[in-house]
Write a protein that holds these residues in place. Structure first.
Motif, short mmCIF file in Angstrom:
data_model
loop_
_atom_site.label_atom_id
_atom_site.label_comp_id
_atom_site.label_asym_id
_atom_site.label_seq_id
_atom_site.Cartn_x
_atom_site.Cartn_y
_atom_site.Cartn_z
N SER A 105 -4.57 -9.44 -10.47
CA SER A 105 -5.79 -8.71 -10.82
C SER A 105 -6.64 -8.41 -9.60
N ALA A 106 -6.67 -9.31 -8.62
CA ALA A 106 -7.43 -9.05 -7.39
C ALA A 106 -6.80 -7.89 -6.62
N LYS A 107 -5.46 -7.85 -6.56
CA LYS A 107 -4.79 -6.74 -5.88
C LYS A 107 -5.06 -5.42 -6.60
N ALA A 153 -7.71 -4.72 -8.42
CA ALA A 153 -9.13 -4.37 -8.25
C ALA A 153 -9.38 -3.74 -6.88
N ARG A 154 -8.63 -4.17 -5.85
CA ARG A 154 -8.81 -3.62 -4.50
C ARG A 154 -8.08 -2.31 -4.28
N HIS A 155 -7.15 -1.96 -5.19
CA HIS A 155 -6.35 -0.76 -5.03
C HIS A 155 -7.20 0.49 -5.23
N ASP A 156 -7.05 1.44 -4.34
CA ASP A 156 -7.80 2.72 -4.46
C ASP A 156 -6.98 3.79 -5.08
#
Length: 74
Positions: A67-69, A71-74
């Protein structure tokens, strides 16, 4: 989710063309489905090998990292 609810959702998504993306990326969709099935099978097999006190925190960490990855994905 109940079966009738799922059928209504599939019918709705079929009508508005949402599944066209899956058809356009058929190979990717099949690889993701196969990975999901393999992961579920492997996870089921691991239930008898590792105690719940180990598996649950490890799975929670995997979900948090994922989920952190995302959330950081653009």
């Amino acid at each position: 989710m109940s079966l009738p609810t799922m059928l209504v959702a599939f019918a709705r998504y079929s009508r508005d063309g949402s599944f066209a993306v899956l058809r356009a990326n058929r190979r990717f969709t099949l690889v993701m489905a196969a990975g999901s099935i393999a992961g579920a099978m492997l996870g089921g097999l691991l239930l008898g090998v590792f105690p719940d006190l180990v598996l649950i925190p490890v799975l929670a960490v995997i979900l948090l990292v994922s989920s952190a990855k995302l959330a950081r994905h653009d």
